[in-house]
Design a protein around this motif. Structure first.
Motif, PDB file in Angstrom:
ATOM      1  N   GLN A   1       0.841  -1.201   0.000  1.00  0.00           N
ATOM      2  CA  GLN A   1       0.000   0.000   0.000  1.00  0.00           C
ATOM      3  C   GLN A   1       0.876   1.251   0.000  1.00  0.00           C
ATOM      4  OE1 GLN A   1      -2.551  -0.627   3.478  1.00  0.00           O
ATOM      5  NE2 GLN A   1      -4.243  -1.091   2.102  1.00  0.00           N
ATOM      6  N   ARG A   2       0.400   2.298  -0.673  1.00  0.00           N
ATOM      7  CA  ARG A   2       1.124   3.565  -0.739  1.00  0.00           C
ATOM      8  C   ARG A   2       0.122   4.700  -0.863  1.00  0.00           C
ATOM      9  NH1 ARG A   2       1.007   5.024  -6.189  1.00  0.00           N
ATOM     10  NH2 ARG A   2       0.461   3.305  -7.579  1.00  0.00           N
ATOM     11  N   THR A   3       0.563   5.892  -0.491  1.00  0.00           N
ATOM     12  CA  THR A   3      -0.296   7.056  -0.681  1.00  0.00           C
ATOM     13  C   THR A   3      -0.299   7.438  -2.156  1.00  0.00           C
ATOM     14  OG1 THR A   3       1.542   8.539  -0.171  1.00  0.00           O
ATOM     15  CG2 THR A   3       0.100   7.929   1.650  1.00  0.00           C
ATOM     16  N   GLU A   4      -1.301   8.185  -2.553  1.00  0.00           N
ATOM     17  CA  GLU A   4      -1.483   8.506  -3.969  1.00  0.00           C
ATOM     18  C   GLU A   4      -0.298   9.281  -4.547  1.00  0.00           C
ATOM     19  OE1 GLU A   4      -5.030  10.354  -6.825  1.00  0.00           O
ATOM     20  OE2 GLU A   4      -4.947  10.846  -4.686  1.00  0.00           O
ATOM     21  N   ALA A   5       0.337  10.121  -3.732  1.00  0.00           N
ATOM     22  CA  ALA A   5       1.442  10.946  -4.227  1.00  0.00           C
ATOM     23  C   ALA A   5       2.734  10.156  -4.405  1.00  0.00           C
ATOM     24  CB  ALA A   5       1.690  12.108  -3.263  1.00  0.00           C
ATOM     25  N   VAL A   6       2.812   8.988  -3.813  1.00  0.00           N
ATOM     26  CA  VAL A   6       4.044   8.202  -3.838  1.00  0.00           C
ATOM     27  C   VAL A   6       4.074   7.275  -5.044  1.00  0.00           C
ATOM     28  CG1 VAL A   6       5.370   6.437  -2.626  1.00  0.00           C
ATOM     29  CG2 VAL A   6       4.358   8.324  -1.354  1.00  0.00           C
TER      30      VAL A   6
ATOM     31  N   VAL B   1       7.982  15.130  -0.034  1.00  0.00           N
ATOM     32  CA  VAL B   1       6.645  14.989   0.541  1.00  0.00           C
ATOM     33  C   VAL B   1       6.652  15.188   2.047  1.00  0.00           C
ATOM     34  CG1 VAL B   1       5.786  13.477  -1.283  1.00  0.00           C
ATOM     35  CG2 VAL B   1       6.918  12.480   0.705  1.00  0.00           C
ATOM     36  N   GLY B   2       7.825  15.153   2.653  1.00  0.00           N
ATOM     37  CA  GLY B   2       7.920  15.305   4.099  1.00  0.00           C
ATOM     38  C   GLY B   2       9.366  15.278   4.533  1.00  0.00           C
ATOM     39  N   GLY B   3       9.585  15.252   5.844  1.00  0.00           N
ATOM     40  CA  GLY B   3      10.938  15.220   6.361  1.00  0.00           C
ATOM     41  C   GLY B   3      11.016  14.460   7.664  1.00  0.00           C
TER      42      GLY B   3
ATOM     43  N   THR C   1       3.256   2.938   2.627  1.00  0.00           N
ATOM     44  CA  THR C   1       4.437   3.665   2.184  1.00  0.00           C
ATOM     45  C   THR C   1       4.067   5.118   1.936  1.00  0.00           C
ATOM     46  OG1 THR C   1       5.395   1.700   1.140  1.00  0.00           O
ATOM     47  CG2 THR C   1       6.258   3.823   0.450  1.00  0.00           C
ATOM     48  N   VAL C   2       4.733   6.033   2.669  1.00  0.00           N
ATOM     49  CA  VAL C   2       4.426   7.460   2.542  1.00  0.00           C
ATOM     50  C   VAL C   2       5.557   8.218   1.847  1.00  0.00           C
ATOM     51  CG1 VAL C   2       2.876   7.525   4.520  1.00  0.00           C
ATOM     52  CG2 VAL C   2       5.338   7.890   4.871  1.00  0.00           C
ATOM     53  N   GLY C   3       6.603   7.510   1.425  1.00  0.00           N
ATOM     54  CA  GLY C   3       7.699   8.148   0.719  1.00  0.00           C
ATOM     55  C   GLY C   3       8.966   7.312   0.798  1.00  0.00           C
TER      56      GLY C   3
ATOM     57  N   ILE D   1      -5.179   6.100  -0.374  1.00  0.00           N
ATOM     58  CA  ILE D   1      -4.256   4.960  -0.389  1.00  0.00           C
ATOM     59  C   ILE D   1      -4.486   4.110  -1.630  1.00  0.00           C
ATOM     60  CG2 ILE D   1      -3.550   2.855   0.824  1.00  0.00           C
ATOM     61  CD1 ILE D   1      -4.395   4.175   3.419  1.00  0.00           C
ATOM     62  N   GLN D   2      -3.409   3.727  -2.281  1.00  0.00           N
ATOM     63  CA  GLN D   2      -3.473   2.840  -3.435  1.00  0.00           C
ATOM     64  C   GLN D   2      -2.665   1.572  -3.144  1.00  0.00           C
ATOM     65  OE1 GLN D   2      -2.224   4.996  -6.917  1.00  0.00           O
ATOM     66  NE2 GLN D   2      -4.003   6.346  -6.904  1.00  0.00           N
TER      67      GLN D   2
END
Length: 286
Positions: A132-137, A169-171, A197-199, A244-245
């Motif tokens: 699974q991952r966020t759409e932006a990743v 996308v973040g830090g 997975t967020v990045g 989430i995708q």
């Protein structure tokens, strides 16, 4: 490879009741110490697994506890009571989570039961797993499963793809902790939040959380943990899970052949089983 599915204590308890009934359980062909050892071991394994995991996104230990409890209960249910099955399952998951490559011992705290668990062989297998991952990743073609708690050794950018030119996308601040889902071929770590997975972060900037207390881990204790982060704060930092995708990825997974030598009630037996790490990080005895 056929994977054992997730289950809950309630589901297995219901299964026990449905196969045994409320009366005449001693006559039921399924109600014997070996089979009940398998079922009860699985139920207890879920409960004791929570002693090892930490954080709402780290259910690995609970899953492993259930699977290890069921497999071990079936193997040695005739010689160990439920409490010893729980303890041996817990010892197994501790050894696998720690990546031990040497024999470890176990001793019951209330009976004469004892065991030695020895890693005999390690192998790598290739499987197609769902991640699974966020759409932006962005997704990756393949990776090596990790599913360990990592910390940031210095402040690091989290990007939407595994390269330095990808969008940030973040830090991660120094000492921040997160679940490392996997490692890409070009040495980037998949940053996980509650199993998603967020990045990606460049591998040399992070590493497994040390067991010993160090200056870095002391900072990590008061720093943000992505799994425990409040949803509002997570969204502000770019780690929200609103969209989430799911993707299928070719992954390398670790397997270990374990040899059990168990002594209980004056009897000794030994058996080898294989434990493989699944896509969610759970070590499953197969």
């Amino acid at each position: 490879m056929t994977r054992m599915r997730r289950f809950t204590v309630g589901a297995i308890t219901a299964a026990i009741l449905s196969t045994t009934g409320c009366a005449g359980m001693s006559e039921n062909q399924y109600f014997n110490q070996e089979n009940m050892g398998s079922l009860l071991g699985a139920v207890a394994g879920v409960a004791i697994g929570s002693q090892v995991g930490g954080g709402s996104g780290r259910t690995v230990a609970m899953i492993l506890g259930g699977v290890a409890g069921g497999a071990l209960g079936k193997m040695i249910g005739k010689n160990l009571d439920e409490r010893d099955q729980q303890a041996l399952a817990l010892r197994t998951q501790q050894m696998l989570n720690q990546g031990a490559n040497h024999a470890v011992s176990w001793q019951s705290d209330h009976s004469d039961a004892q065991a030695t668990i020895t890693p005999v062989k390690s192998t790598i297998k290739n499987e197609t797993v769902k991640v699974q991952r966020t759409e932006a990743v962005q997704t990756v073609a393949n990776m090596k499963l990790i599913n360990q708690t990592y910390i940031a050794k210095k402040s690091a950018n989290v990007r939407n793809a595994p390269n330095n030119t990808a969008s940030k996308v973040g830090g991660l601040a120094l000492g921040s902790s997160f679940t490392a889902i996997g490692r890409t071929d070009n040495d980037w770590i998949m940053v996980g939040r509650k199993g998603v997975t967020v990045g990606y972060v460049y591998a040399p900037l992070v590493g497994p959380k040390p067991a010993a207390v160090t200056q870095v881990t002391q900072v990590a204790d008061v720093a943000t943990d992505l799994d425990a982060m409040d949803d509002v704060v997570a969204k502000q930092q770019g780690f929200d899970l609103d969209s989430i995708q799911e993707s299928q990825i070719s992954a390398q997974t670790s397997c270990k052949t374990l040899e059990y030598k168990v002594t209980a009630k004056g009897k000794s037996n030994s058996e080898q089983v294989e434990a493989c790490q699944s896509a969610d990080g759970a070590w499953e005895l197969i």
